[in-house]
Design a protein around this motif. Structure first.
Motif, PDB file in Angstrom:
ATOM      1  N   GLU A  45       0.128   2.693 -10.942  1.00 48.15           N
ATOM      2  CA  GLU A  45      -0.581   3.657 -11.790  1.00 48.15           C
ATOM      3  C   GLU A  45       0.312   4.837 -12.177  1.00 48.15           C
ATOM      4  OE1 GLU A  45      -4.142   4.815  -9.711  1.00 48.15           O
ATOM      5  OE2 GLU A  45      -5.368   3.454 -10.908  1.00 48.15           O
ATOM      6  N   LYS A  46       1.154   5.270 -11.243  1.00 45.29           N
ATOM      7  CA  LYS A  46       2.002   6.442 -11.497  1.00 45.29           C
ATOM      8  C   LYS A  46       3.439   6.051 -11.869  1.00 45.29           C
ATOM      9  CE  LYS A  46      -0.787   9.332  -8.451  1.00 45.29           C
ATOM     10  NZ  LYS A  46      -0.824  10.204  -7.250  1.00 45.29           N
ATOM     11  N   GLN A  73      -4.123  -1.379 -10.066  1.00 43.44           N
ATOM     12  CA  GLN A  73      -4.900  -0.279  -9.488  1.00 43.44           C
ATOM     13  C   GLN A  73      -4.180   0.404  -8.327  1.00 43.44           C
ATOM     14  OE1 GLN A  73      -7.635   0.678 -11.001  1.00 43.44           O
ATOM     15  NE2 GLN A  73      -7.504  -1.023 -12.439  1.00 43.44           N
ATOM     16  N   THR A  74      -2.991  -0.079  -7.971  1.00 43.24           N
ATOM     17  CA  THR A  74      -2.282   0.530  -6.843  1.00 43.24           C
ATOM     18  C   THR A  74      -1.633   1.845  -7.284  1.00 43.24           C
ATOM     19  OG1 THR A  74      -0.226  -0.664  -7.320  1.00 43.24           O
ATOM     20  CG2 THR A  74      -1.798  -1.732  -5.829  1.00 43.24           C
ATOM     21  N   PRO A  75      -1.524   2.819  -6.375  1.00 49.09           N
ATOM     22  CA  PRO A  75      -0.952   4.121  -6.741  1.00 49.09           C
ATOM     23  C   PRO A  75       0.458   4.029  -7.319  1.00 49.09           C
ATOM     24  CG  PRO A  75      -2.031   4.238  -4.603  1.00 49.09           C
ATOM     25  CD  PRO A  75      -2.011   2.789  -4.991  1.00 49.09           C
ATOM     26  N   ASN A 128       0.806  -1.226   0.000  1.00 52.02           N
ATOM     27  CA  ASN A 128       0.000   0.000   0.000  1.00 52.02           C
ATOM     28  C   ASN A 128       0.835   1.269   0.000  1.00 52.02           C
ATOM     29  OD1 ASN A 128       0.945  -0.472   2.587  1.00 52.02           O
ATOM     30  ND2 ASN A 128      -0.956   0.107   3.609  1.00 52.02           N
ATOM     31  N   ASN A 172       3.046   4.396  -1.738  1.00 51.54           N
ATOM     32  CA  ASN A 172       2.918   5.229  -2.929  1.00 51.54           C
ATOM     33  C   ASN A 172       4.057   5.013  -3.913  1.00 51.54           C
ATOM     34  OD1 ASN A 172       0.472   6.602  -2.327  1.00 51.54           O
ATOM     35  ND2 ASN A 172       1.570   7.863  -0.838  1.00 51.54           N
ATOM     36  N   SER A 173       5.122   4.373  -3.447  1.00 53.09           N
ATOM     37  CA  SER A 173       6.233   3.976  -4.317  1.00 53.09           C
ATOM     38  C   SER A 173       6.672   2.579  -3.898  1.00 53.09           C
ATOM     39  CB  SER A 173       7.417   4.946  -4.191  1.00 53.09           C
ATOM     40  OG  SER A 173       7.042   6.261  -4.538  1.00 53.09           O
TER      41      SER A 173
END
Length: 322
Positions: A289-290, A284-286, A259, A261-262
């Protein structure tokens, strides 16, 4: 007569000084008692023939110039190991110093005994642990059991330095690294926080997530990274209920546990980062996605002075703006 008494007193005085000097030397040097993970051991003198049953611990022993004569090994010619089954980050050093490969995987008391060691080093946990053989090995030589799952590599070399009489070498390695780390910290532009730091195994069916107690987690935090905290129910998944450095994730727990962000991928190269970004369970994980997924090199599976130094170089390449 008085002359004889005078010289007798002088002789007694110098004898007393020698005794006191010997006591001071013993107190400051050898014999010494070293506290291990399971018990303490007393060493009468500095060891000269060390056998490491743990391929993880061997790198830290080599880093402080301890006299390692032989070591257990892992699977040769793998993504982590060289042709000897020694970790790639220190395989050349082991070759230069003539370190012998004792066995691959399963430890052998017979092979260890044949080397006539005066100190045997055993890891308390992990796949390279020979903990079940400690009683048998203790009949061969003093056995130092060391936990590496709750220590930074700096703490680890401190323990090993005390046991081998190489405290000065351990301190020098730590200082050199800390200087490098502090200089890098001031230049880093961190990716979005918090991060999930992990070892991605194969197709991602099983992932080892580094905890804050792992050497990898400690190093990232020292550099200013924040580790993502998985849900409480997932945190119960520590390996075998014993290890403190990893949480094993698989199946339905994968996306929930990762979970951050990176994603920071240890023991990985760029193709592993691509595999993670193409994994259907994580799309679908941040982080995916990024496209905030970073490979930190194949030699970071276990951290010692050599691999940790290489890791700093890799982080500089990734997160220091030119």
């Amino acid at each position: 007569m008085y002359k004889r008494d005078f010289w007798a007193m002088i002789a007694l005085f110098f004898a007393s000084m020698l005794v006191l000097s010997g006591v001071a030397h013993a107190e400051n040097g050898w014999p010494r008692t070293v506290q291990g993970a399971k018990n303490s051991i007393t060493l009468q003198q500095a060891p000269t023939r060390i056998v490491s049953t743990s391929v993880t611990l061997t790198g830290s022993l080599l880093a402080i110039d301890a006299p390692v004569i032989a070591s257990g090994a892992t699977a040769p010619n793998s993504r982590l190991a060289d042709a000897q089954g020694f970790f790639r980050q220190w395989g050349d050093v082991a070759k230069q110093r003539g370190v012998k490969r004792l066995y691959i995987g399963e430890p052998s008391a017979e092979a260890i005994a044949a080397e006539a060691p005066d100190l045997i080093v055993v890891s308390a946990t992990g796949n390279d642990s020979a903990i079940k053989l400690v009683d048998q090995l203790s009949a061969i030589a003093p056995v130092l059991v060391v936990n590496y799952d709750d220590k930074s590599w700096q703490q680890l070399v401190g323990v090993l330095g005390e046991a081998t009489g190489h405290e000065a070498q351990a301190a020098a390695r730590v200082k050199a690294f800390d200087d490098h780390e502090n200089a890098l910290k001031s230049k880093l532009t961190l990716p979005p926080q918090p991060v999930s730091a992990m070892v991605w195994n194969g197709d991602g069916r099983a992932v080892n997530l580094w905890t804050a107690e792992s050497a990898q987690g400690k190093l990232l935090q020292q550099l200013g990274f924040t580790l993502a905290t998985p849900p409480v129910n997932i945190q119960q998944g520590h390996s075998m209920g014993q290890r403190k450095d990893i949480i094993q994730l698989s199946g339905e727990n994968l996306a929930a546990g990762l979970n951050g962000n990176s994603y920071m991928l240890f023991a990985a190269e760029d193709k592993t980062a691509h595999a993670v970004m193409n994994n259907p369970f994580l799309k679908q994980t941040p982080a995916v996605e990024k496209k905030q997924v970073y490979a930190l090199g194949l030699d970071t599976f276990r951290l010692d002075y050599y691999s940790a130094s290489n890791l700093l170089t890799r982080l500089e390449q990734l997160f220091v703006k030119s």
